[in-house]
Design an enzyme around this catalytic site. Structure first.
Site, PDB file in Angstrom:
ATOM      1  N   GLU A  97       0.883  -1.119   0.172  1.00 32.55           N
ATOM      2  CA  GLU A  97       0.108   0.051  -0.031  1.00 32.55           C
ATOM      3  C   GLU A  97       0.863   1.315  -0.254  1.00 32.55           C
ATOM      4  OE1 GLU A  97      -2.775  -0.539   3.254  1.00 32.55           O
ATOM      5  OE2 GLU A  97      -4.221  -1.877   2.070  1.00 32.55           O
ATOM      6  N   ASP A 149      -8.193  -9.235   4.147  1.00 28.86           N
ATOM      7  CA  ASP A 149      -8.142  -8.058   5.270  1.00 28.86           C
ATOM      8  C   ASP A 149      -9.317  -8.023   6.169  1.00 28.86           C
ATOM      9  OD1 ASP A 149      -7.126  -5.779   6.209  1.00 28.86           O
ATOM     10  OD2 ASP A 149      -7.672  -4.413   4.494  1.00 28.86           O
ATOM     11  N   GLU A 155     -12.919  -2.550  11.703  1.00 30.70           N
ATOM     12  CA  GLU A 155     -13.006  -2.006  10.579  1.00 30.70           C
ATOM     13  C   GLU A 155     -14.274  -2.220   9.541  1.00 30.70           C
ATOM     14  OE1 GLU A 155      -9.322  -1.651   8.439  1.00 30.70           O
ATOM     15  OE2 GLU A 155     -10.041  -1.288   6.462  1.00 30.70           O
TER      16      GLU A 155
HETATM   17  C1  GCU Z   1      -6.314  -2.490   5.809  1.00 29.35           C
HETATM   18  C2  GCU Z   1      -6.687  -1.068   6.184  1.00 29.35           C
HETATM   19  C3  GCU Z   1      -5.721   0.048   6.065  1.00 29.35           C
HETATM   20  C4  GCU Z   1      -4.237  -0.632   6.788  1.00 29.35           C
HETATM   21  C5  GCU Z   1      -4.084  -2.018   6.273  1.00 29.35           C
HETATM   22  C6  GCU Z   1      -2.830  -2.564   6.830  1.00 29.35           C
HETATM   23  O1  GCU Z   1      -6.128  -2.367   4.362  1.00 29.35           O
HETATM   24  O2  GCU Z   1      -7.814  -0.497   5.757  1.00 29.35           O
HETATM   25  O3  GCU Z   1      -6.075   1.182   6.855  1.00 29.35           O
HETATM   26  O4  GCU Z   1      -3.212   0.273   6.680  1.00 29.35           O
HETATM   27  O5  GCU Z   1      -5.159  -2.857   6.348  1.00 29.35           O
HETATM   28  O6  GCU Z   1      -3.055  -3.654   7.705  1.00 29.35           O
HETATM   29  O7  GCU Z   1      -1.612  -2.253   6.815  1.00 29.35           O
END
Ligand code: GCU
Length: 685
Positions: free
Chosen positions: A288, A367, A395
């Site tokens: 990410e 997730d 979440e």
């Molecule tokens: C999920 C979440 C993110 C977080 C990511 C992670 O995708 O939505 O906000 O950063 O998990 O675990 O790194």
């Protein structure tokens, strides 16, 4: 709001001064002057200021209560120390013993950490353990960690706490560390009271300001770490993999570059010199948009081992996350199915990580959905230290607006046997064995979880979301615990004088995870949430909208084909028997069917219902169950204080509204897609 010497916020919580009363009545004596013994004395004094005239008055005829490490005991009570010594043999540093000796009830341990755990156990369970027998107790998982996803500033991309549903951070505000530390101390007490022994202090997504926690805020970090260490909790920093560039002025973060390696050695040395209570680092790399070793053509082992080498002289540990996938790719394609990513990245590296590296693996391959299969890395990795990562923060499970008690989900994960589908023939490789470090004799193992607290007066937004934090700690201590039993205990501790409320809350929460699943995404298909914030239904919502839906629904059927034969091949990542069980549309458990298979709407489930009828039935049922929850609460709401009643009632009302919205959107979508009417003739818009 009135604060008390006991808590800096509402004391509507499982840790209440009343629970200290039985101990106070026995004139507890705490030997030793270590920091954890001081904490125990402070806890007793705070309770005494609230609920009793003062500690130290033993009622006639009752036993005295003594709390001491074995070493301290030997100094003042050598006879007692000798008598209890055999019970301590082989007990780890966090274990403790309770026994009665010559008219004294004794809590003892080899190490003060065990003493603290034993003290909080007496608060939770009372003094009934002193029944003449000798008991030993110690945690199953060596690592029992919470991860804060807190940012220094509310201007961060996702606010002050990423995926935070409980107000702002208790640690940081306006780019600085909060100086009033009462709330932090209370949090340390809460965590210690359920057996947590590690905490990471900042979001895994480490942006510019948080990168400077290592430099500009290091004294504050030291103070925070001291508070946690006073409660037996080691503090970890989430670090930015590119810190050598961002704050070190280097042109690279290549893990094999000698200058980069040297930078980490020196930075770690400086940090540990000032933060002696530091446990090490937590790292999210190459995921990410976070930097990582891939940029330099290096592996995750290269990156993690570089940090491990820098931490080794200080006894530090690297927690390296396996939540690694390319978020810019369409991950429903055969080669890029996101479910495959963690295993594809890390399994080939098994055995290559230093012994002070721990891989942190999310419980499922995706997730934190309401239902996922267990990650094949758990039980797959044999020569690598592993902790499993859970998400206490809700979440994808109602964001602490919905009541959703998650312990039954976690328990199911812990009980999943990675190598046997027969509960009568356990293989020793159930997830609970893996996270205990037993299966592959790993020195470090355990669980970590994304915390769900903030500066909200009730800590967790929904006051009942506290049950998840409590249960997480207790399951981490003993994965054999029964979630229902934990719920009863939590409810009794939280509402000590209100038996009707205790019962109602248990009735409401016990099945709330399954209720949430019923009115949201069916049969393991997951998602269908609003992209971005992930709250509420959006059936075709897809983070990367150009590629369509997550669930592949069309007029003929629904679900993701992850088989080896015709799909993404994900089922092949499992050990037997699971690879075969999940590969087979007939043997795959109903609740995961759409995670593994694309099937026609008329496909008959093991339950005897068709997929489409299952979708309709569960969505109607889910809403009915939420209605029952609301009604059950109304029977007792007037027994709790007005503010608490209002908070809970407001959240339940939102849960009901949202559940109806989910029901209507899901049912309508699949009615239109399939053209099949509800067999029971209910109205679907
Ligand atoms: C999920 C979440 C993110 C977080 C990511 C992670 O995708 O939505 O906000 O950063 O998990 O675990 O790194």
């Amino acid at each position: 709001m009135a604060t008390t010497p006991w808590f800096s916020t509402s004391d509507s919580c499982w840790l209440r001064p009343q629970h200290v009363l039985p101990l106070l009545g026995h004139g507890p004596q705490v030997l030793g002057d270590g920091r954890l013994q001081t904490t125990i004395r402070e806890e007793l004094a705070a309770a005494a200021a609230e609920v009793a005239p003062g500690p130290g008055t033993t009622k006639p005829g009752e036993h005295a209560l003594l709390l001491a490490t074995h070493e301290d005991l030997a100094l003042t009570h050598p006879g007692m120390a000798a008598a209890v010594e055999p019970a301590l043999v082989g007990l780890g540093p966090e274990g403790y013993v309770t026994t009665t000796h010559a008219g004294t009830d004794l809590l003892t341990a080899a190490d003060a950490r065990g003493l603290l755990h034993g003290f909080y156990a007496l608060l939770r369970d009372g003094l009934a353990v002193f029944d003449g027998s000798t008991r030993r107790e110690e945690p199953t998982c060596p690592v029992r960690m919470v991860n804060q996803w807190d940012n220094l500033s509310a201007d961060a991309p996702m606010g002050s706490v990423e995926r935070g549903y409980s107000g702002d951070s208790i640690f940081y505000a306006d780019g600085a560390v909060v100086q009033d530390r009462r709330r932090v101390k209370d949090y340390a007490r809460l965590l210690a009271s359920v057996g947590i022994n590690a905490l990471s202090l900042n979001n895994v997504n480490v942006h510019g300001p948080e990168t400077r926690l290592m430099t500009d805020h290091v004294q504050d970090v030291a103070d925070l770490a001291r508070t946690f260490a006073d409660h037996g909790i080691a503090t970890y920093l989430s670090i930015n993999y590119a810190a050598p560039i961002e704050i070190g002025g280097l042109g690279t973060a290549d893990p094999l570059d000698p200058q980069v390696r040297q930078w980490w050695v020196q930075a770690s040395e400086a940090l540990f010199a000032q933060v002696p209570d530091l446990g090490g680092y937590l790292v999210k790399a190459d995921s990410e948009n976070r930097p990582g070793p891939f940029t330099y053509g290096r592996t995750h082992a290269d990156g993690a081992n570089m940090l491990a080498e820098a931490l080794r002289p200080h006894g530090g540990t690297v927690f390296w996350r396996c939540f690694v996938y390319d978020c810019r790719q369409d991950w429903r394609d055969r080669r890029t199915d996101r479910a495959r990513a963690a295993y594809d990245h890390f399994m080939p590296l098994d055995g290559e990580f230093a012994d002070n590296v721990v891989l942190q693996v999310k419980n499922g391959p995706m997730d934190f959905q309401v239902r996922e299969p267990v990650s094949p890395l758990l039980g797959g990795l044999e020569r690598t230290n592993v902790v499993m990562e859970l998400q206490i923060a809700q979440e994808y499970t109602g964001q602490q607006k919905h009541a959703c008690y998650l312990a039954p989900q976690w328990k199911q994960v812990l009980d999943f046997d990675t190598r046997s589908a027969d509960p009568r023939a356990p293989s020793g490789a159930a997830v609970r064995d893996v996270v205990a470090g037993r299966t592959f004799a790993r020195p470090v193992a355990g669980v970590a979880a994304v915390s769900n607290i903030g500066d909200d007066v009730y800590w967790t937004g929904h006051p009942w979301a506290q049950a998840n934090l409590y249960a997480y700690g207790r399951l981490a201590w003993d994965p054999a615990s029964d979630p229902d039993d934990l719920l009863h205990r939590w409810s009794r501790l939280t509402y000590p004088d209100l038996p009707d409320v205790q019962r109602a809350v248990v009735d409401i929460l016990a099945g709330s995870w399954l209720t949430y699943e019923r009115y949201t995404s069916p049969l393991g298909v997951g998602w269908m949430v609003e992209p971005g914030h992930h709250y509420g239904p959006s059936i075709e919502g897809y983070e990367y909208s150009a590629w369509g839906t997550y669930h592949f629904a069309d007029r003929d059927g629904v679900g993701v084909d992850r088989t080896v034969a015709t799909g993404t091949g994900y089922t092949g990542q499992y050990r037997e028997p699971w690879a075969s069980v999940y590969e087979s549309v007939d043997r795959c458990p109903d609740e995961l069917l759409l995670f593994f298979h694309h099937v026609p709407y008329g496909h008959e489930l093991a339950s005897g219902r068709t997929v489409i009828q299952h979708i309709y039935d569960t969505h109607f049922q889910g809403v009915e169950e939420v209605q029952a929850m609301v009604a059950r609460w109304e029977q007792v709401a007037d027994q709790v204080d007005g503010a608490l009643a209002e908070r809970v009632s407001g959240r339940l009302a939102e849960q009901l509204r949202s559940a109806r919205e989910w029901r209507d959107q899901v049912n309508t979508y699949f009615r239109r897609a399939s053209g099949v009417d509800d067999a029971r003739g209910r109205t679907i818009y």
